[in-house]
Motif scaffolding. Structure first.
Motif, PDB file in Angstrom:
ATOM      1  N   LEU A   1     -19.218  25.754  -3.846  1.00 46.77           N
ATOM      2  CA  LEU A   1     -19.992  25.919  -2.609  1.00 46.77           C
ATOM      3  C   LEU A   1     -19.071  26.234  -1.434  1.00 46.77           C
ATOM      4  O   LEU A   1     -19.295  27.192  -0.693  1.00 46.77           O
ATOM      5  N   ASP A   2     -18.023  25.436  -1.266  1.00 43.28           N
ATOM      6  CA  ASP A   2     -17.163  25.569  -0.085  1.00 43.28           C
ATOM      7  C   ASP A   2     -16.378  26.882  -0.064  1.00 43.28           C
ATOM      8  O   ASP A   2     -16.194  27.463   0.999  1.00 43.28           O
ATOM      9  N   LEU A  14     -31.449  32.223   2.365  1.00 37.33           N
ATOM     10  CA  LEU A  14     -30.410  31.632   3.182  1.00 37.33           C
ATOM     11  C   LEU A  14     -30.991  31.108   4.492  1.00 37.33           C
ATOM     12  O   LEU A  14     -30.700  29.993   4.920  1.00 37.33           O
ATOM     13  N   HIS A  15     -31.813  31.930   5.124  1.00 43.55           N
ATOM     14  CA  HIS A  15     -32.434  31.497   6.371  1.00 43.55           C
ATOM     15  C   HIS A  15     -33.380  30.321   6.121  1.00 43.55           C
ATOM     16  O   HIS A  15     -33.531  29.453   6.970  1.00 43.55           O
ATOM     17  N   LEU A  48     -18.901  21.415  -5.748  1.00 44.99           N
ATOM     18  CA  LEU A  48     -18.793  21.498  -4.287  1.00 44.99           C
ATOM     19  C   LEU A  48     -17.671  22.434  -3.839  1.00 44.99           C
ATOM     20  O   LEU A  48     -17.753  23.031  -2.764  1.00 44.99           O
ATOM     21  N   ASP A  49     -16.619  22.565  -4.680  1.00 35.48           N
ATOM     22  CA  ASP A  49     -15.578  23.547  -4.351  1.00 35.48           C
ATOM     23  C   ASP A  49     -16.119  24.968  -4.443  1.00 35.48           C
ATOM     24  O   ASP A  49     -15.721  25.839  -3.678  1.00 35.48           O
ATOM     25  N   LEU A  60     -25.211  23.644   8.618  1.00 38.57           N
ATOM     26  CA  LEU A  60     -26.461  24.428   8.618  1.00 38.57           C
ATOM     27  C   LEU A  60     -27.418  23.952   7.537  1.00 38.57           C
ATOM     28  O   LEU A  60     -28.634  24.035   7.685  1.00 38.57           O
ATOM     29  N   ARG A  64     -30.839  22.447  -3.176  1.00 38.66           N
ATOM     30  CA  ARG A  64     -29.411  22.462  -3.507  1.00 38.66           C
ATOM     31  C   ARG A  64     -29.138  21.681  -4.784  1.00 38.66           C
ATOM     32  O   ARG A  64     -28.318  22.085  -5.602  1.00 38.66           O
ATOM     33  N   LEU A  67     -35.291  18.295   5.394  1.00 37.34           N
ATOM     34  CA  LEU A  67     -33.985  17.901   4.854  1.00 37.34           C
ATOM     35  C   LEU A  67     -34.106  17.579   3.371  1.00 37.34           C
ATOM     36  O   LEU A  67     -33.261  17.947   2.564  1.00 37.34           O
ATOM     37  N   TYR A 109     -22.065  33.273   2.452  1.00 30.52           N
ATOM     38  CA  TYR A 109     -23.249  32.906   3.242  1.00 30.52           C
ATOM     39  C   TYR A 109     -22.990  33.144   4.730  1.00 30.52           C
ATOM     40  O   TYR A 109     -23.812  33.713   5.440  1.00 30.52           O
ATOM     41  N   ILE A 110     -21.843  32.639   5.210  1.00 34.83           N
ATOM     42  CA  ILE A 110     -21.544  32.746   6.645  1.00 34.83           C
ATOM     43  C   ILE A 110     -21.383  34.204   7.055  1.00 34.83           C
ATOM     44  O   ILE A 110     -21.880  34.626   8.105  1.00 34.83           O
ATOM     45  N   LEU A 138     -24.900  35.500   7.255  1.00 34.94           N
ATOM     46  CA  LEU A 138     -25.633  34.895   8.384  1.00 34.94           C
ATOM     47  C   LEU A 138     -25.117  35.420   9.719  1.00 34.94           C
ATOM     48  O   LEU A 138     -25.874  35.539  10.678  1.00 34.94           O
ATOM     49  N   ILE A 193     -21.530  25.859   6.850  1.00 38.26           N
ATOM     50  CA  ILE A 193     -22.624  25.831   5.872  1.00 38.26           C
ATOM     51  C   ILE A 193     -23.099  24.404   5.637  1.00 38.26           C
ATOM     52  O   ILE A 193     -24.301  24.141   5.557  1.00 38.26           O
ATOM     53  N   ALA A 251     -32.910  27.971   3.827  1.00 37.70           N
ATOM     54  CA  ALA A 251     -32.064  26.782   3.678  1.00 37.70           C
ATOM     55  C   ALA A 251     -31.626  26.276   5.052  1.00 37.70           C
ATOM     56  O   ALA A 251     -31.574  25.072   5.304  1.00 37.70           O
ATOM     57  N   VAL A 252     -31.313  27.207   5.957  1.00 36.11           N
ATOM     58  CA  VAL A 252     -30.906  26.832   7.313  1.00 36.11           C
ATOM     59  C   VAL A 252     -32.092  26.239   8.074  1.00 36.11           C
ATOM     60  O   VAL A 252     -31.972  25.197   8.737  1.00 36.11           O
ATOM     61  N   SER A 306     -33.149  22.549   7.429  1.00 36.58           N
ATOM     62  CA  SER A 306     -32.342  21.458   7.975  1.00 36.58           C
ATOM     63  C   SER A 306     -32.781  21.072   9.383  1.00 36.58           C
ATOM     64  O   SER A 306     -32.388  20.027   9.887  1.00 36.58           O
ATOM     65  N   ALA A 330     -19.991  29.504   0.505  1.00 37.49           N
ATOM     66  CA  ALA A 330     -20.021  29.356   1.967  1.00 37.49           C
ATOM     67  C   ALA A 330     -19.441  30.577   2.688  1.00 37.49           C
ATOM     68  O   ALA A 330     -20.062  31.065   3.644  1.00 37.49           O
TER      69      ALA A 330
END
Lengths: 188, 188
Positions: free
Chosen positions: B157-158, B108-109, B154-155, A169, B129, B122, B165-166, B169, A166, B111-112, B115, B162
């Motif tokens: 998110l991770d 989600l797409h 961030l934790d 991505l 975010r 970006l 999301y994965i 996706l 992520i 955000a991808v 990038s 994440a």
């Protein structure tokens, strides 16, 4: 007769075709990105007939997945360092390097693209994950055989791979060694 | 004069233009997917001039991000249940519902996609975010103010976002309530 089930001899015409087609796909991915070329363009670049590609791979999605897997296995082979912590750290560092390399997110974008390419794409994505999960599972099984306690393969996906995927991505790079090691230590 | 810093009156012509443009973007996303339409097509659909869109948003990426954020804030507002566990469970369940809904992976797409759209993309992704992280941080700060110990944004998110999301996706759905609650419980 199902070409996919035919036993392939190493070397010979068959191996040459595979190598040429894989190279053509790799070149087209670098030039245009996943999803921006057709089977016909791959065939022309590889100097083979469209029908050879359809006969062997069945669809563009399956071909892309085959290329991605070959590439993953070459660049991120599953490590065998003798300890689970060592294996996971080495593996996570390899993945981090691979997905942040010059054409690194390509496999990641492929996996994402497959999920929006209908049933064939979903199946190709599932096959790609199944093969990598099988390899990861062997690593975890070896750890259990040594008497170590090991997480499930899906936990590795959720808590080591998914955060790195992520962040790449979403363009939240680089992935520092401390960050990558931290993901592994936290899971263990 | 920087249009982005001008104070917007609620209602009036300005609000009508925003609503029409947002609606046009939402329709085009549903019909074609992110990345498959231009500012000109949005303008035509919304019945406004291209220049109105460039003046207000600056780029297609910024416009898409604005639409995504408006949508996220409407459909997944940050909960305030009185406990961190309650807040995170509610939030995670909302996100799971949102990203697995009929046009769910769209944000989600986006955000991808952002990038890989150069510097403007970006930046737009980072803004998207940053705004959501700011909201999440408020939730975590409220927990700390109540004396609870809270993870970093961030934790979250991770280890909560994440993995979901994965899985979406990659087409590994559905996200069961047990799975989603499990991610929250594990982090806490």
């Amino acid at each position: 007769m199902n070409e996919g089930q035919r036993v392939r001899r190493p070397g010979g015409r068959s191996a040459r075709v595979v190598a040429q087609v894989h190279q053509a796909v790799t070149d087209l991915i670098l030039e245009r990105g996943y999803g921006h070329f057709t089977v016909g363009e791959v065939a022309a670049r590889a100097g083979v007939a469209d029908s050879s590609i359809y006969r062997r791979w069945g669809s563009l999605e399956t071909l892309l997945t085959d290329v991605a897997l070959t590439r993953l296995n070459a660049q991120s082979p599953m490590p065998d360092t003798g300890s689970l912590a060592g294996d996971l750290r080495t593996y996570a560092a390899q993945v981090a390097r691979e997905i942040t390399g010059s054409d690194g997110p390509a496999v990641l974008h492929l996996a994402v693209a497959l999920s929006s390419r209908g049933q064939q794409g979903l199946q190709a994505g599932a096959d790609l994950r199944a093969e990598r999960t099988r390899q990861l599972q062997s690593m975890l099984d070896r750890a259990r055989d040594r008497g170590e306690s090991a997480p499930d393969a899906l936990d590795v996906l959720d808590h080591i791979l998914a955060p790195m995927y992520i962040r790449v991505l979403f363009g939240m790079v680089p992935l520092t060694p401390d960050y990558v090691d931290g993901l592994v230590d936290r899971l263990l």
